[in-house]
Design a protein around this motif. Structure first.
Motif, mmCIF file in Angstrom:
data_model
loop_
_atom_site.group_PDB
_atom_site.id
_atom_site.type_symbol
_atom_site.label_atom_id
_atom_site.label_comp_id
_atom_site.label_asym_id
_atom_site.label_seq_id
_atom_site.Cartn_x
_atom_site.Cartn_y
_atom_site.Cartn_z
ATOM 1 N N LYS A 83 0.805 -1.217 0.000
ATOM 2 C CA LYS A 83 0.000 0.000 0.000
ATOM 3 C C LYS A 83 0.842 1.274 0.000
ATOM 4 C CE LYS A 83 -4.107 -0.043 2.036
ATOM 5 N NZ LYS A 83 -5.126 -0.012 3.077
ATOM 6 N N HIS A 141 1.769 3.523 -4.071
ATOM 7 C CA HIS A 141 0.461 3.816 -4.651
ATOM 8 C C HIS A 141 0.527 5.142 -5.389
ATOM 9 C CE1 HIS A 141 0.217 6.141 -0.856
ATOM 10 N NE2 HIS A 141 -0.572 6.960 -1.553
ATOM 11 N N TYR A 185 -8.802 3.815 -0.379
ATOM 12 C CA TYR A 185 -7.816 3.016 -1.104
ATOM 13 C C TYR A 185 -8.488 1.783 -1.679
ATOM 14 C CZ TYR A 185 -4.229 5.761 1.248
ATOM 15 O OH TYR A 185 -3.442 6.806 1.689
ATOM 16 N N GLN A 219 -7.590 -1.513 -4.975
ATOM 17 C CA GLN A 219 -6.577 -2.082 -5.858
ATOM 18 C C GLN A 219 -7.124 -2.292 -7.260
ATOM 19 O OE1 GLN A 219 -5.618 -5.201 -2.818
ATOM 20 N NE2 GLN A 219 -3.558 -4.868 -3.634
ATOM 21 N N GLY A 257 -3.221 -5.532 -8.631
ATOM 22 C CA GLY A 257 -2.871 -5.402 -7.224
ATOM 23 C C GLY A 257 -2.319 -4.038 -6.844
ATOM 24 N N TYR A 258 -2.147 -3.130 -7.820
ATOM 25 C CA TYR A 258 -1.649 -1.797 -7.489
ATOM 26 C C TYR A 258 -2.656 -1.060 -6.622
ATOM 27 C CZ TYR A 258 2.055 -2.203 -10.964
ATOM 28 O OH TYR A 258 3.151 -2.608 -11.674
ATOM 29 N N TRP A 259 -2.148 -0.364 -5.620
ATOM 30 C CA TRP A 259 -2.991 0.431 -4.742
ATOM 31 C C TRP A 259 -3.218 1.804 -5.351
ATOM 32 C CZ3 TRP A 259 -5.802 -1.219 -0.839
ATOM 33 C CH2 TRP A 259 -5.479 -2.469 -0.271
#
Length: 128
Positions: A66, A69, A112, A114, A118-120
């Motif tokens: 996290k 991001h 927040y 994803q 999986g990118y935040w």
């Protein structure tokens, strides 16, 4: 002294088509031509002409947490949270409390979530 502005953000993605669909659906980004090369990298553009480059790397392992991001601001944060709910995209606060926004000490609201890789992504209402 130099002056800088953000030109683009580039991220590695497993499935560029799935990623394009996600970013267009969630942020209504427009796809623009990749003028740099004939590669399979695809470009999207935000309202302020900043770009997001999605670079297909299906066999790369990217370590994601996290703290790594990018943040996007909107004046309509509550409407955007409703948009995430309608799209059935889970979101949380910084600590990971599901379906909860976070109000920073300076009054900025943030959430927040994803992307398919999986990118935040942080979305907040800091539009100053």
């Amino acid at each position: 002294m130099f002056k800088f502005t953000v030109n683009h953000i580039a991220i590695s993605v497993k499935d560029v088509v799935k990623s394009i669909e996600f970013y267009q659906e969630v942020f209504q980004l427009k796809e623009i031509k990749n003028t740099a090369s004939n590669s399979k990298t695809r470009w999207l553009v935000f309202n302020d002409n900043r770009q997001l480059h999605l670079i297909p790397k299906p066999n790369e392992v990217v370590k994601i947490n996290k703290a790594v991001h990018f943040a996007i601001s909107t004046i309509n944060i509550q409407e955007f949270i409703s948009h995430l709910i309608a799209l059935e995209i889970g979101y949380s606060d910084w600590l990971g409390t599901v379906k909860k926004d976070y109000v920073r000490n300076d009054g900025i609201i943030q959430v927040y979530f994803q992307d398919p890789n999986g990118y935040w992504i942080e979305v907040n209402n800091d539009v100053r």
